[in-house]
Scaffold this motif. Sequence first.
Motif, PDB file in Angstrom:
ATOM      1  N   SER A 121       0.810  -1.219   0.000  1.00 43.43           N
ATOM      2  CA  SER A 121       0.000   0.000   0.000  1.00 43.43           C
ATOM      3  C   SER A 121       0.844   1.271   0.000  1.00 43.43           C
ATOM      4  O   SER A 121       0.348   2.355  -0.313  1.00 43.43           O
ATOM      5  CB  SER A 121      -0.937   0.018   1.212  1.00 43.43           C
ATOM      6  OG  SER A 121      -0.182  -0.004   2.406  1.00 43.43           O
ATOM      7  N   SER A 177      -4.555   2.473   2.687  1.00 44.68           N
ATOM      8  CA  SER A 177      -5.083   2.557   1.326  1.00 44.68           C
ATOM      9  C   SER A 177      -4.016   3.081   0.369  1.00 44.68           C
ATOM     10  O   SER A 177      -3.435   4.134   0.593  1.00 44.68           O
ATOM     11  CB  SER A 177      -6.306   3.489   1.291  1.00 44.68           C
ATOM     12  OG  SER A 177      -6.583   3.901  -0.020  1.00 44.68           O
ATOM     13  N   LYS A 204      -5.065   6.498  -1.025  1.00 42.99           N
ATOM     14  CA  LYS A 204      -4.862   7.623  -0.106  1.00 42.99           C
ATOM     15  C   LYS A 204      -3.377   7.982  -0.007  1.00 42.99           C
ATOM     16  O   LYS A 204      -3.020   9.162   0.055  1.00 42.99           O
ATOM     17  CB  LYS A 204      -5.412   7.284   1.283  1.00 42.99           C
ATOM     18  CG  LYS A 204      -6.930   7.244   1.351  1.00 42.99           C
ATOM     19  CD  LYS A 204      -7.415   6.953   2.757  1.00 42.99           C
ATOM     20  CE  LYS A 204      -8.936   6.935   2.830  1.00 42.99           C
ATOM     21  NZ  LYS A 204      -9.406   6.628   4.202  1.00 42.99           N
TER      22      LYS A 204
END
Length: 359
Positions: free
Chosen positions: A241, A261, A264
């Motif tokens: 991630s 995420s 993000k």
Amino acid sequence: MFEKLSAVESRYEQIGVELTRPETVSDNELFRKLMKEHSELTPIVEKYRQYRSALDTLNESEQLLSDGNLDKDFKELVEQELIDAKENIAIYTDELKILLLPKDPNDDKNVIVEIRGGAGGEEAALFAGSLFRMYTMYAESKHWNVDITNENATELGGYKEVSFMIEGAGAYSRFKYESGVHRVQRVPDTETQGRIHTSTVTVAVLPEADEVEFELNPADLKIDTFRSSGAGGQHINKTSSAIRVTHIPTGTVVECQDERSQFKNKDKALKVLRARLYDAEKAKHDEAIASDRRSQVGTGDRSERIRTYNFPQGRVTDHRIGLTLYKLDSVMNGDIDEIVDSLTTYYRAEALKAEEENV
């Protein structure tokens, strides 16, 4: 100056009328724009009206004193009003000069702060953590949001580096003077002899750049994913991630692994990259147009030692303005308004001096 102030007041009153019109209220973008302009002009207009009121008092007092028939007590009262009016006019004039200085266009923006341990090894990393805590507590006292974008923690709880965004109106105006080298003098917890060590931490403060201000070309970006890791190399999660973005033309690299995420993390990394590139372009522009005399000499050089935190003496000293406060504990708990206000006043005065010399 007073012609300009009269024009500002006229514009202020014009905006006030426009804000009451139904067509303005129904246009969200126009309404927001006018409200922002109205808010920016308010302190200037209020101070100008205070100045005019003091000037009226001065004129009325002079007229009354020209009448030789005043009784003694009333004459003394009018004379005091005359003295007060003259003092207020001088104060308001100086304040208006500062209010009319060109505003830093970045002042109202969110800010990205990057803290890195410098000389001093683990002690520097620990102090980087102390500064991060100080800035976080200060932001929280202003009810601003703090969002970590990337961190490289050490086993003892410090940071080799940590970057974070502070979101709030006027955040950059309060943090922009923090860029530079921060020096700490204290006895480390690991020191058995009780000797004072000197370590340094570098702080970089960047205004968040809007996409319209600095557009990133996707073809110039190399984006890699990897697994997030914490102190000691322990994996926080098993998915890739974390994001590493490289700006190929400049070689600038930004990593973000705080979020689980990937999307993000990518969004945060691009914000930091855009801010860094915008800051670099702004620095080149400032140097090009004012190489002989910059308006913020000493405020943005990250190689310059700007402040010392001396724990044995309980003091903090800002070397740019010669300010020393013996309240280190409260400063480290986020109480830095006195330092920020003093720096703001100093650099406004410097900007005013430079403008008067150029007239």
